[in-house]
Design a protein around this motif. Structure first.
Motif, PDB file in Angstrom:
ATOM      1  N   PHE B  16       0.824  -1.224   0.000  1.00  0.00           N
ATOM      2  CA  PHE B  16       0.000   0.000   0.000  1.00  0.00           C
ATOM      3  C   PHE B  16       0.851   1.265   0.000  1.00  0.00           C
ATOM      4  O   PHE B  16       0.477   2.267  -0.603  1.00  0.00           O
ATOM      5  CB  PHE B  16      -0.993  -0.022   1.178  1.00  0.00           C
ATOM      6  CG  PHE B  16      -2.257  -0.719   0.814  1.00  0.00           C
ATOM      7  CD1 PHE B  16      -2.350  -2.103   0.869  1.00  0.00           C
ATOM      8  CD2 PHE B  16      -3.347  -0.014   0.340  1.00  0.00           C
ATOM      9  CE1 PHE B  16      -3.499  -2.766   0.471  1.00  0.00           C
ATOM     10  CE2 PHE B  16      -4.506  -0.659  -0.060  1.00  0.00           C
ATOM     11  CZ  PHE B  16      -4.586  -2.034   0.005  1.00  0.00           C
ATOM     12  N   MET B  61      -7.684   3.816  -3.996  1.00  0.00           N
ATOM     13  CA  MET B  61      -6.520   3.013  -4.406  1.00  0.00           C
ATOM     14  C   MET B  61      -6.216   3.217  -5.885  1.00  0.00           C
ATOM     15  O   MET B  61      -5.062   3.421  -6.279  1.00  0.00           O
ATOM     16  CB  MET B  61      -6.795   1.526  -4.138  1.00  0.00           C
ATOM     17  CG  MET B  61      -6.736   1.129  -2.677  1.00  0.00           C
ATOM     18  SD  MET B  61      -7.367  -0.545  -2.415  1.00  0.00           S
ATOM     19  CE  MET B  61      -6.188  -1.526  -3.355  1.00  0.00           C
ATOM     20  N   SER B  85      -3.616  -5.569  -6.561  1.00  0.00           N
ATOM     21  CA  SER B  85      -3.198  -5.439  -5.157  1.00  0.00           C
ATOM     22  C   SER B  85      -3.141  -6.814  -4.497  1.00  0.00           C
ATOM     23  O   SER B  85      -2.198  -7.118  -3.750  1.00  0.00           O
ATOM     24  CB  SER B  85      -4.137  -4.496  -4.393  1.00  0.00           C
ATOM     25  OG  SER B  85      -5.402  -5.075  -4.189  1.00  0.00           O
TER      26      SER B  85
END
Lengths: 143, 151
Positions: B16, B61, B85
């Motif tokens: 992240f 995101m 991700s």
């Protein structure tokens, strides 16, 4: 000197990220081809000149290692440098990629600088964006 | 399982921070979700990871990863970012878990499925974690096949 890059990744988002990094890294990028797996990459190679390939491993149909093997078996393609960018980072998988001709290996997630410096290294450029000494010297020659 | 969870959480933080420019903090498990991304792995240990994202967090995101404005983000882009991700977290976790072993990752999958994630205690086969940043967050579960449970 301009160069053609091909990005091979089944994630369109990852291709977009890599393309942006390459574009702001100081390369005179002529074309940026995109393929979502190794099969599409081989199709693009049949029709186009590519100077460097940045490829994922884990892809549907033809994965990155199979792409490397196909390229190594072809005299036309085996000299094209391939940089692997992948989540798969085991020592064995990395050695497998390098033994099949990969010139660089970057593990996801990566910092833009890692990709930039690996591209420079593989293309024989110095950090300021100039090409290697041999090529730079050619400019002084009279033809 | 403590070591496994620590490695997993570290992998999530790293992905992240590096790819989405989101700095997470770990919070209590729970909350609403709109989409589920999952990826399986096979090797010395077999299992899968599932991630439960609310819409807003998923869009953040995608915007961060691609440096795009809200009106440039399509559902297809969001879904692709979520799958990527899951792919990156799983790969990052497995190479930290045991770099000498080869794991085969499946292709990440995404489902649009709304629900509430329930808190559950960690076991030998399953661990869960939740994260938040700026009031938005997500939950995730790592499950090992029973015979491969880490003790």
């Amino acid at each position: 000197m301009s160069c053609n890059i091909m990005i091979v990744d089944d994630s369109g988002s990852m291709r977009a990220v890599i393309k942006k990094i390459a574009a702001i890294s100081g390369f005179n990028m002529d074309h940026c081809y995109e393929a979502s797996n190794g099969r599409e990459a081989l199709e693009i190679l049949k029709e186009n000149w590519v100077d460097v390939i940045i490829s994922d491993i884990n892809m549907p149909e033809v994965n990155g290692l199979e792409l490397l093997r196909s390229m190594q078996a072809d005299d036309l393609y085996k000299e094209i440098p391939v940089i692997i960018i992948t989540t798969e980072g085991s020592d064995e998988r990395m050695q497998e990629a390098l033994s099949h001709g990969a010139k660089g290996f970057i593990k996801k997630p990566f910092q833009p600088e890692e990709l930039r410096s690996t591209l420079y290294e593989v293309l024989g450029m110095s950090k300021d964006g100039a090409y290697g000494q041999d090529e730079a010297d050619m400019g002084d020659l009279d033809f | 399982m403590d070591r496994t969870k620590q490695i997993w959480v570290t992998s999530i933080f790293e992905v992240f921070e590096k790819m989405f420019y989101i700095f997470l903090e770990q919070v209590e498990i729970g909350g609403h979700y709109d989409m589920t991304a999952q990826i399986s792995f096979r090797g010395p240990r077999n299992g899968r990871m599932r991630f439960f994202f609310p819409d807003n967090f998923a869009r953040t995101m995608a915007m961060n990863m691609l440096n795009m404005e809200p009106d440039e983000i399509s559902p297809v882009i969001v879904e692709d970012c979520l799958k990527e991700s899951a792919n990156m977290i799983c790969g990052n976790f497995l190479r930290r878990f045991d770099t000498s072993q080869v794991f085969d990752l499946g292709l990440p999958q995404l489902a649009k499925k709304t629900g509430e994630i329930q808190s559950a205690p960690d076991s030998d086969c399953s661990i869960a974690a939740a994260f938040e940043s700026d009031g938005e967050g997500f939950s995730c579960i790592l499950t090992f096949q029973e015979e491969d449970a880490v003790r």
